[in-house]
Design a protein around this motif. Sequence first.
Motif, short mmCIF file in Angstrom:
data_model
loop_
_atom_site.label_atom_id
_atom_site.label_comp_id
_atom_site.label_asym_id
_atom_site.label_seq_id
_atom_site.Cartn_x
_atom_site.Cartn_y
_atom_site.Cartn_z
N ILE A 1 24.65 4.94 27.76
CA ILE A 1 26.03 5.31 27.51
C ILE A 1 26.13 6.52 26.60
CG2 ILE A 1 26.34 3.78 25.51
CD1 ILE A 1 29.09 3.01 26.80
N SER A 2 27.07 7.42 26.91
CA SER A 2 27.30 8.60 26.10
C SER A 2 28.81 8.76 25.88
CB SER A 2 26.72 9.85 26.79
OG SER A 2 27.29 10.02 28.07
N LYS A 3 29.21 9.88 25.34
CA LYS A 3 30.61 10.06 24.96
C LYS A 3 31.58 9.95 26.13
CE LYS A 3 33.74 13.40 22.80
NZ LYS A 3 33.86 14.75 22.19
N ASP A 4 31.27 10.62 27.23
CA ASP A 4 32.22 10.71 28.34
C ASP A 4 31.89 9.82 29.53
OD1 ASP A 4 33.81 12.73 27.05
OD2 ASP A 4 32.23 14.16 27.54
N VAL A 5 30.60 9.50 29.73
CA VAL A 5 30.19 8.72 30.90
C VAL A 5 29.14 7.69 30.51
CG1 VAL A 5 30.65 10.61 32.52
CG2 VAL A 5 28.38 10.35 31.52
N GLY B 1 20.68 0.27 42.50
CA GLY B 1 20.19 1.60 42.18
C GLY B 1 21.01 2.21 41.06
N HIS B 2 21.11 3.55 41.05
CA HIS B 2 21.79 4.25 39.96
C HIS B 2 23.20 4.69 40.37
CE1 HIS B 2 22.97 8.13 38.07
NE2 HIS B 2 22.67 7.49 36.97
N TYR B 3 24.14 4.55 39.44
CA TYR B 3 25.47 5.16 39.62
C TYR B 3 26.07 5.45 38.26
CZ TYR B 3 27.09 0.26 39.14
OH TYR B 3 27.33 -1.03 38.72
N GLN B 4 27.05 6.32 38.24
CA GLN B 4 27.64 6.79 36.99
C GLN B 4 29.15 6.55 36.97
OE1 GLN B 4 28.13 11.17 35.70
NE2 GLN B 4 26.21 10.58 34.68
N LEU B 5 29.67 6.13 35.81
CA LEU B 5 31.10 5.86 35.67
C LEU B 5 31.63 6.50 34.39
CD1 LEU B 5 31.01 2.04 36.54
CD2 LEU B 5 31.83 3.88 38.03
N LYS B 6 32.95 6.66 34.33
CA LYS B 6 33.57 7.24 33.14
C LYS B 6 33.56 6.23 32.00
CE LYS B 6 36.70 10.55 35.36
NZ LYS B 6 38.12 10.97 35.51
N ASN B 7 33.35 6.74 30.80
CA ASN B 7 33.34 5.87 29.62
C ASN B 7 34.78 5.68 29.12
OD1 ASN B 7 32.62 4.37 27.41
ND2 ASN B 7 31.71 6.05 26.25
N TYR C 1 29.37 4.45 18.02
CA TYR C 1 30.72 4.20 18.53
C TYR C 1 30.76 3.98 20.04
CZ TYR C 1 32.21 6.06 13.99
OH TYR C 1 32.39 6.26 12.65
N TYR C 2 29.84 4.65 20.77
CA TYR C 2 29.98 4.73 22.21
C TYR C 2 29.79 3.40 22.93
CZ TYR C 2 29.71 9.73 21.24
OH TYR C 2 29.92 10.98 20.75
N HIS C 3 28.88 2.54 22.45
CA HIS C 3 28.61 1.30 23.17
C HIS C 3 29.63 0.21 22.84
CE1 HIS C 3 27.03 -0.28 19.34
NE2 HIS C 3 27.19 -1.46 19.89
N TYR C 4 30.30 0.34 21.70
CA TYR C 4 31.13 -0.74 21.17
C TYR C 4 32.25 -1.18 22.12
CZ TYR C 4 34.61 -3.08 18.25
OH TYR C 4 35.52 -3.97 17.76
N ARG C 5 33.00 -0.21 22.63
CA ARG C 5 34.15 -0.56 23.48
C ARG C 5 33.73 -1.27 24.76
NH1 ARG C 5 37.50 4.33 25.02
NH2 ARG C 5 38.84 2.75 25.95
N LEU C 6 32.66 -0.77 25.39
CA LEU C 6 32.19 -1.39 26.63
C LEU C 6 31.65 -2.79 26.37
CD1 LEU C 6 31.57 -1.33 29.62
CD2 LEU C 6 29.45 -0.08 29.13
N ALA C 7 30.88 -2.95 25.31
CA ALA C 7 30.33 -4.27 24.97
C ALA C 7 31.45 -5.28 24.69
CB ALA C 7 29.39 -4.15 23.76
N GLN C 8 32.45 -4.86 23.94
CA GLN C 8 33.57 -5.74 23.63
C GLN C 8 34.36 -6.10 24.90
OE1 GLN C 8 32.98 -6.91 20.27
NE2 GLN C 8 35.16 -6.60 19.95
N PHE D 1 32.76 0.68 6.46
CA PHE D 1 31.44 1.01 5.94
C PHE D 1 30.93 2.35 6.47
CE2 PHE D 1 30.08 -3.10 4.03
CZ PHE D 1 29.57 -2.54 2.88
N ARG D 2 31.19 2.61 7.75
CA ARG D 2 30.76 3.89 8.33
C ARG D 2 31.45 5.05 7.62
NH1 ARG D 2 31.54 1.25 13.67
NH2 ARG D 2 29.51 0.57 14.42
N LEU D 3 32.76 4.94 7.43
CA LEU D 3 33.50 6.00 6.78
C LEU D 3 33.11 6.11 5.30
CD1 LEU D 3 35.57 8.21 7.14
CD2 LEU D 3 37.38 6.55 6.63
#
Length: 321
Positions: free
Chosen positions: A12-16, A25-31, A56-63, A127-129
């Motif tokens: 997972i990255s910022k945009d996808v 197999g492999h496919y790509q989706l919007k984050n 930050y990037y994995h948190y929303r998808l995991a939740q 804590f991050r901030l």
Amino acid sequence: MTKDKKIYGIDISKDVFDVYSESTGHYQLKNDVSGFKQLLKSLPKTALVVMEATGYYHYRLAQFLHKKCVTVSVVNPLSVKRFIQMKLAKVKTDKSDAKSICEYGTVNEVPLYNALTDVQSECLQLFRLLDSYVKKSTATKNKIHGEKTLGIPSKTVYNSLQRDLKHLKKEIALLENRLLELVKQDQQHQLTLLQTIPGIGLKTALFLIVVTDGFKKFESASQLCSYVGITPTIRESGSSVRGRSRISKVGNRKLRNMVFLAALSACTYNKACKALFDRIVAKGKSKKLALIAVANKLLKQAFAIAKSGLPYDENFVSKLA
């Protein structure tokens, strides 16, 4: 756990985010939410989605997936990196990373993800901030010191830095107060207990509780020590290569730094820790190595206190830590 599951590796990255499984197999989706919903539709009931902890990037998808009753695992990216290195993989792309994460989840017993509560989520954000502001504060103090060393050639620059530092101190105090307020809501008893350990103050106790989710993330003290990154590693190879013992540094750096500061205090005020420090130094070992051992012991004491629900008692803790 994994043998009855269909493993889906996600990079997972910022945009996808890239997805890989043996069946699709492999496919790509919007984050974003639309991408999350597309992924959800493609997942079978037996799916186990494995992703790296990427801030930050994995948190929303995991939740999102957890709330939809999908089995999720968030793994340490360093573990995946070492897995890739062991395979001697030379090609590194988002597509290959998703496949490697999938393979990692297939051959390893991966931990299951537990969704954060609103309080836990806000605590981690704070804590991050807070960590970011503390780093900025240190950098600003260094700049002020530099200006003084130069004789303050520009009062405008010097005064601007002083105002910046004053503002940062105000924001840090605000964040710390909010964090304390939240932890007291859920973990007041544990916060009080941890501070009975000589060497552990309010800030260290707060950070331990938030990062470990009240010590629920770990089944043993050794797991906690590994997470913090103060597990000693030995560098030896046959009879020709011998290096100094050192800590792994694979873990939470901020927490590790706070534990080391606490260990310095524990060497004076914590009877068991002081005895350990003196014993190691008396054997001719370095004070740095002795301090690592004290930090390790301090974490074990904290784990024992948190799990027992009892205040610090040097006789009781010495048996468990």
